[in-house]
Design a protein around this motif. Structure first.
Motif, PDB file in Angstrom:
ATOM      1  N   ALA A 178       0.846  -1.196   0.000  1.00 33.13           N
ATOM      2  CA  ALA A 178       0.000   0.000   0.000  1.00 33.13           C
ATOM      3  C   ALA A 178       0.881   1.245   0.000  1.00 33.13           C
ATOM      4  O   ALA A 178       2.003   1.224   0.484  1.00 33.13           O
TER       5      ALA A 178
ATOM      6  N   THR B  14      -4.066   0.653  -2.804  1.00 30.31           N
ATOM      7  CA  THR B  14      -3.734  -0.755  -2.634  1.00 30.31           C
ATOM      8  C   THR B  14      -3.991  -1.473  -3.959  1.00 30.31           C
ATOM      9  O   THR B  14      -4.572  -0.880  -4.872  1.00 30.31           O
ATOM     10  N   PRO B  15      -3.585  -2.726  -4.082  1.00 29.67           N
ATOM     11  CA  PRO B  15      -3.857  -3.453  -5.324  1.00 29.67           C
ATOM     12  C   PRO B  15      -5.349  -3.555  -5.654  1.00 29.67           C
ATOM     13  O   PRO B  15      -5.716  -3.699  -6.811  1.00 29.67           O
ATOM     14  N   THR B  16      -6.208  -3.456  -4.662  1.00 33.15           N
ATOM     15  CA  THR B  16      -7.651  -3.566  -4.916  1.00 33.15           C
ATOM     16  C   THR B  16      -8.304  -2.241  -5.263  1.00 33.15           C
ATOM     17  O   THR B  16      -9.447  -2.225  -5.705  1.00 33.15           O
ATOM     18  N   GLY B  17      -7.630  -1.116  -5.056  1.00 31.87           N
ATOM     19  CA  GLY B  17      -8.222   0.166  -5.414  1.00 31.87           C
ATOM     20  C   GLY B  17      -7.696   1.327  -4.590  1.00 31.87           C
ATOM     21  O   GLY B  17      -6.720   1.208  -3.866  1.00 31.87           O
TER      22      GLY B  17
ATOM     23  N   THR C 211      -8.779   4.483  -1.867  1.00 33.77           N
ATOM     24  CA  THR C 211      -9.767   4.984  -0.912  1.00 33.77           C
ATOM     25  C   THR C 211      -9.274   6.309  -0.355  1.00 33.77           C
ATOM     26  O   THR C 211      -8.082   6.589  -0.354  1.00 33.77           O
TER      27      THR C 211
END
Length: 52
Positions: A21, A38-41, A43
């Motif tokens: 992150a 992060t790899p997922t998106g 925020t």
């Protein structure tokens, strides 16, 4: 951007060293902005600053 290795015998792109992150925290008058990638998106939050 160039990958940097802490050890000369370890390749810079070693799978054991990957970015999990990255983010920023920015404080301005009365507000705190936090952004995390992060790899997922991505925020983010904006909050009223707390008295310290």
């Amino acid at each position: 951007m160039t990958d940097l290795s802490l050890r000369a015998d370890l390749p810079a792109s070693s799978p054991s060293r990957r970015l999990i992150a990255a983010g920023i925290i920015r404080r301005t008058s009365g507000r705190t902005l936090t952004v995390r990638v992060t790899p997922t998106g991505v925020t983010g939050t904006i909050r009223k600053a707390v008295a310290r």
